[in-house]
Design a protein around this motif. Structure first.
Motif, PDB file in Angstrom:
ATOM      1  N   ARG A   7       0.832  -1.216   0.000  1.00  0.00           N
ATOM      2  CA  ARG A   7       0.000   0.000   0.000  1.00  0.00           C
ATOM      3  C   ARG A   7       0.862   1.261   0.000  1.00  0.00           C
ATOM      4  N   HIS A   8       1.951   1.235   0.753  1.00  0.00           N
ATOM      5  CA  HIS A   8       2.875   2.368   0.800  1.00  0.00           C
ATOM      6  C   HIS A   8       3.464   2.617  -0.593  1.00  0.00           C
ATOM      7  N   PHE A   9       3.894   1.550  -1.254  1.00  0.00           N
ATOM      8  CA  PHE A   9       4.437   1.651  -2.604  1.00  0.00           C
ATOM      9  C   PHE A   9       3.385   2.217  -3.566  1.00  0.00           C
ATOM     10  N   GLU A  10       2.170   1.701  -3.485  1.00  0.00           N
ATOM     11  CA  GLU A  10       1.091   2.177  -4.350  1.00  0.00           C
ATOM     12  C   GLU A  10       0.823   3.663  -4.110  1.00  0.00           C
ATOM     13  N   CYS A  13       3.663   5.760  -5.657  1.00  0.00           N
ATOM     14  CA  CYS A  13       3.573   5.777  -7.124  1.00  0.00           C
ATOM     15  C   CYS A  13       2.476   6.724  -7.590  1.00  0.00           C
ATOM     16  N   ARG A  14       1.314   6.590  -7.000  1.00  0.00           N
ATOM     17  CA  ARG A  14       0.186   7.425  -7.427  1.00  0.00           C
ATOM     18  C   ARG A  14       0.416   8.897  -7.102  1.00  0.00           C
ATOM     19  N   SER A  15       1.080   9.189  -5.992  1.00  0.00           N
ATOM     20  CA  SER A  15       1.351  10.591  -5.653  1.00  0.00           C
ATOM     21  C   SER A  15       2.365  11.215  -6.610  1.00  0.00           C
ATOM     22  N   MET A  16       3.186  10.369  -7.249  1.00  0.00           N
ATOM     23  CA  MET A  16       4.168  10.859  -8.217  1.00  0.00           C
ATOM     24  C   MET A  16       3.691  10.672  -9.656  1.00  0.00           C
ATOM     25  N   HIS A  17       2.408  10.288  -9.817  1.00  0.00           N
ATOM     26  CA  HIS A  17       1.760  10.105 -11.117  1.00  0.00           C
ATOM     27  C   HIS A  17       2.392   8.988 -11.942  1.00  0.00           C
ATOM     28  N   PHE A  25       7.610  -2.547  -8.338  1.00  0.00           N
ATOM     29  CA  PHE A  25       7.658  -2.987  -6.940  1.00  0.00           C
ATOM     30  C   PHE A  25       8.882  -3.870  -6.694  1.00  0.00           C
ATOM     31  N   ARG A  26       9.172  -4.762  -7.645  1.00  0.00           N
ATOM     32  CA  ARG A  26      10.285  -5.692  -7.497  1.00  0.00           C
ATOM     33  C   ARG A  26      11.646  -5.006  -7.556  1.00  0.00           C
ATOM     34  N   VAL A  27      11.714  -3.784  -8.040  1.00  0.00           N
ATOM     35  CA  VAL A  27      12.972  -3.033  -8.013  1.00  0.00           C
ATOM     36  C   VAL A  27      13.376  -2.754  -6.568  1.00  0.00           C
TER      37      VAL A  27
END
Length: 57
Positions: A7-10, A13-17, A25-27
């Motif tokens: 959820r943190h990753f999501e 990502c969404r906040s940075m468009h 995620f796997r990176v």
């Protein structure tokens, strides 16, 4: 703890468009098993995506 990382990753990502994806995620994370439980651990050579309140790209 694994769901929190997803959820943190999501959220980041969404906040940075950026569209969150498994490849992205796997990176930063890898599957980890301890005492019969599975979670995600930070990859040893990956940059942290969040330090304190500063976002690292």
């Amino acid at each position: 703890m694994g769901m929190v990382r997803i959820r943190h990753f999501e959220f980041l990502c969404r906040s940075m468009h950026f569209e969150p994806s498994v490849d992205r995620f796997r990176v930063f994370y890898q599957l980890h098993s301890a005492q019969g439980f599975y979670s995600f651990a930070q990859r040893p050579m990956a940059k942290k995506i969040l330090l304190s309140t500063e976002i690292i790209s």
